[in-house]
Scaffold this active site. Structure first.
Site, PDB file in Angstrom:
ATOM      1  N   GLU A  36      60.989  35.482  32.969  1.00 46.95           N
ATOM      2  CA  GLU A  36      61.608  34.569  32.002  1.00 46.95           C
ATOM      3  C   GLU A  36      60.688  33.438  31.545  1.00 46.95           C
ATOM      4  OE1 GLU A  36      63.197  35.584  34.750  1.00 46.95           O
ATOM      5  OE2 GLU A  36      64.989  36.610  34.016  1.00 46.95           O
TER       6      GLU A  36
ATOM      7  N   HIS B 262      74.765  32.757  40.351  1.00 47.19           N
ATOM      8  CA  HIS B 262      75.032  33.422  39.070  1.00 47.19           C
ATOM      9  C   HIS B 262      76.261  32.851  38.369  1.00 47.19           C
ATOM     10  CE1 HIS B 262      72.188  36.306  40.682  1.00 47.19           C
ATOM     11  NE2 HIS B 262      72.168  36.949  39.544  1.00 47.19           N
TER      12      HIS B 262
END
Lengths: 333, 453
Positions: B187, B256
């Site tokens: 990322e 998450h």
């Protein structure tokens, strides 16, 4: 560092040598002046000087063509001068004035020029590496043959994003030249204290990227290596790494007393390897120029730098309204 | 010509220092780079170098002197054969100190003050089609990619896998691998590459598989994408979209399940979009792709499969900074965004059964924020509850409360209540997770409290 001597090639013209001499001297005089203005309180905050590393950008700019892009870290004055940005606009940005390249809003570390394809001026160590690969991505996407020079230091070479970028740059064959300006010190930490890798460019091999080490104190050697790198990229063969061994004479920034190395080490480099003196010697011994010729160049450059310094003092501070501009680009209706 | 050597500033904060030691004496010839003196700053002992060649004519400040102010003349340099002028009479004082008086604070100038606009998103006679949020996002990207060659999508599993959440289904087939780009799991790196590509003139859409992973990339989102237009004095910026699911999904645990709305909403230079319905998703995504600034587009996994009416139009867009009144009411204003709208609408229904008419404001974009619509509603209802999934401290609702207090204090009949997720990392256990999340009952209770029922 090996004291590899590259003799003046017979095919190097007097004109070319004089060009290199002039450009390197411009950077040095400019940086000395910037140091002086900092001392006088006209330049604030951080100011990272490029003195000693001049051959790197001058050599690589000589290997580039119009349309090629460059992006670097916060030690960026030399890169801007070498790609032809106006010394007045650079100095006025250092003093935070309206006439600066970023209207005084960027400072020493953050300048840009769309016209000269100079994409900054980045203050987060190694951030410019993926940004550079992204610039190369845009050229490949558009299908032209431009290349991007992404400059970073030996310190940045230990950042994870460099290797994320290596991986994708090779995977996607991006036309980017990773230029590791190894000046041997990441602020106060010498390369030997930060890694056991014998060389930095060789890390690229793990990703399939070719590269080489270059004598960064010799502008002709840098240019030659730059030409190889550029040819590789333009041929569509993907990225290339140049680890340019160089040296900064001054501290990391203005407030760095540089106690991590001896005065003798710096002096030895200045006496024996100085990039400007090397070219000066070639010019004189090759009878390409006389002492008087070189004095005239010195004088001319001093004039340009003094003019830039004057401009940077006379240019007004940005208007207060500038605080609120350039935060968002206008949406076209 | 004689020149004064001034006490240098050798750090960003130095105002005075100690002239610790002279390394030269009167009469010495020095050249550029020679050390003249050692100076102690507030941080370190620095060597002070000569910048030009000359002869040390006179030393004005003795070594060991403390508290020497920056820009005090400490020595006079002369050229060969030149007499030393009297102290203080050197002909060329190098320069005065910069006149750096702190600028007066600028007059308050709110960066964006949207005017309230209550026109509907599409005309009443336009046909509509039931579409999921997932399809709406895909359609919006596809339409914009057909319209503009410079738009491309990059991210993990966006191509051959057809999207981890199937948002990019079919796009690889239509646009090919040049424009639908599968990345390695990296990322930080691909956010930086996409930002560089935006500097280079392209219009990237970066998909984060979830916004949790964008924390790896947040330096490029903020330092590289959001700030460059300002730092370059307007010369170049990053026209791009960072998108992906944000907030809690279900039973995926602490790492998450987090809402980043308040984080990104704080950053000048970013625009922040939080769609609720499929129509929001489509109209706002098209606007985001066309916007010349970096846009954070916060989706929600739970909403992807929900279907809504989407107008059948060639080019349906929704402007940024325009909230939508999802339900009208006179008793209490519920301000929310994204999945929060579902809680708010359910709560409004329950409240209606008890005779409380709630007005639900769907913000749709948090930056710019349509504060005019919020304020107009609060001036009508005199009460406000904010609803979001994120944590309470430094929340979106906290900011809205502040705006209301500043702009509509006299209209309030009760303190504003911020309904948020509980102030804990998301637990895994089903019963605990349920308690950590915001519920419809939380919203109902808060509305009753501000209406004193």
């Amino acid at each position: 560092m090996s004291a590899k001597k590259t003799a003046a090639k017979s095919n190097v013209s007097a004109e070319e040598l004089l060009g290199h001499y002039r450009e390197m001297l411009m950077i040095r005089r400019f940086e000395e002046k910037a140091g002086q203005l900092y001392g006088m309180g006209l330049i604030g905050g951080f100011c990272h000087l490029y003195i000693g590393q001049e051959a790197v950008v001058v050599g690589l700019e000589a290997a580039s063509k119009e349309g090629d892009k460059r992006v670097t870290s916060y030690r960026d004055h030399g890169h801007m001068l070498a790609c032809g940005m106006d010394p007045k606009g650079i100095m006025a940005e250092l003093t935070g004035r309206e006439g600066g390249f970023s209207k005084g809003k960027g400072g020493s570390m953050h300048m840009f020029s769309k016209e000269k394809h100079f994409y900054g001026g980045h203050g987060i160590v190694a951030a410019q590496v993926p940004l550079g690969a992204g610039l190369a991505f845009s050229d490949k996407y558009k299908g032209n043959d431009n290349v991007t020079f992404a400059y970073f230091g030996d310190g940045a070479a230990n950042q994870g994003q460099v290797y994320e970028t290596y991986n994708m740059a090779e995977l996607w064959s991006l036309p980017v030249i990773f230029v590791i300006e190894n000046n041997q010190y990441a602020m106060g930490t010498s390369v030997n204290r930060s890694t056991k890798s014998p060389s930095l460019w060789e890390r690229g091999k793990a990703y399939g990227i070719e590269g080489e080490e270059v004598d960064g104190m010799n502008v002709l050697a840098v240019k030659e290596a730059g030409e190889r790198a550029v040819a590789h990229c333009r041929a569509g063969e993907g990225p290339y790494i140049l680890e340019v061994k160089t040296y900064r004479y001054r501290g990391h920034s203005m407030s760095d007393p540089a106690k991590y190395r001896t005065r003798e080490e710096v002096q030895k480099m200045r006496d024996e390897r100085d990039p400007i003196e090397q070219i000066r010697d070639m010019l004189l011994t090759g009878k390409h120029a006389s002492e008087d010729d070189l004095k005239a160049i010195d004088k001319e450059i001093k004039g340009i730098v003094n003019e830039a310094a004057e401009f940077s003092k006379e240019s007004p501070e940005p208007a207060l309204e500038e605080l609120w501009t350039d935060i968002y680009a206008k949406v076209e209706a | 010509m004689a020149t004064e050597i001034l006490m240098p500033a050798l750090s960003p904060t130095m105002e005075e220092g100690t002239l610790a030691k002279w390394m030269v004496k009167e009469g010495d010839t020095v050249s550029s780079g020679d050390i003249l003196a050692e100076i102690e700053t507030d941080k370190a002992t620095m060597e002070f170098e000569a910048v030009e060649e000359g002869i040390v004519g006179k030393i004005l400040i003795a070594e060991g002197t403390e508290g020497v102010k920056v820009n005090t003349a400490i020595a006079i340099m002369v050229e060969e054969g030149e007499a030393v002028p009297q102290t203080g009479a050197a002909t060329a004082p190098v320069a005065e100190a910069a006149p750096v008086a702190a600028s007066a604070p600028a007059v308050a100038a709110a960066p964006v003050a949207p005017v309230m606009d209550a026109t509907p998103d599409w005309a009443a006679d336009v046909p509509v089609k039931q579409t999921t949020v997932r399809e709406a996002l895909r359609d919006a990207m596809a339409e914009e990619m057909r319209r503009d060659e410079d738009v491309f999508l990059m991210g993990e599993e966006v191509g051959e896998y057809q999207g981890a959440y199937k948002i990019s289904q079919g796009l690889l087939d239509e646009f090919g691998a040049k424009r639908i780009i599968d990345t390695p799991i990296t990322e930080h790196g691909f956010a930086g590459i996409a930002t560089g590509a935006a500097f280079g003139g392209l219009k990237p859409i970066v998909e984060f598989m979830t916004f949790n992973f964008a924390m790896q990339a947040i330096d490029h989102i903020i330092n590289s994408a959001a700030k460059t237009l300002y730092m370059s004095g307007g010369q170049m910026g990053a026209p791009m979209v960072f998108r992906g699911p944000n907030g809690a999904a279900a039973r995926v645990g602490a790492q998450h399940s987090q809402c980043y709305a308040a984080w990104y909403m704080q950053i000048p230079g970013l625009k922040v979009v939080t769609p609720y319905s499929a129509a929001d998703a489509k109209g706002l995504m098209k606007t985001a792709i066309r916007d010349p600034n970096p846009v954070i587009f916060l989706e929600n996994e739970i909403m992807y499969g929900k279907a809504f009416d989407v107008p059948v139009m060639d080019d349906f867009t929704i402007p940024f900074g325009k909230a939508k009144i999802e339900r009208s009411g006179d008793d209490v204003t519920i301000v929310t965004f994204g999945i929060g709208v579902t809680y708010a609408l359910k709560a409004a229904e329950k409240l209606a059964e008890e005779g409380i008419a709630a007005e639900v404001v769907n913000l749709r974009t948090l930056r710019p924020m349509d504060t005019e619509t919020i304020l107009a509603s609060v001036r009508k209802t005199n009460r406000c509850v904010t609803v979001e999934e994120g944590w309470p401290q430094g929340s979106v609702g906290g900011y809205i409360s502040n705006v209301i207090m500043q702009e509509a204090f006299d209209y309030l009949d009760a303190p504003v209540i911020n309904c948020t997720g509980k102030d804990v990392p998301m637990p895994y256990a089903a019963n605990l997770e349920k308690h950590a999340l915001l519920t419809t009952d939380d919203v109902v209770d808060a509305c009753k409290k501000v209406t004193y029922r």
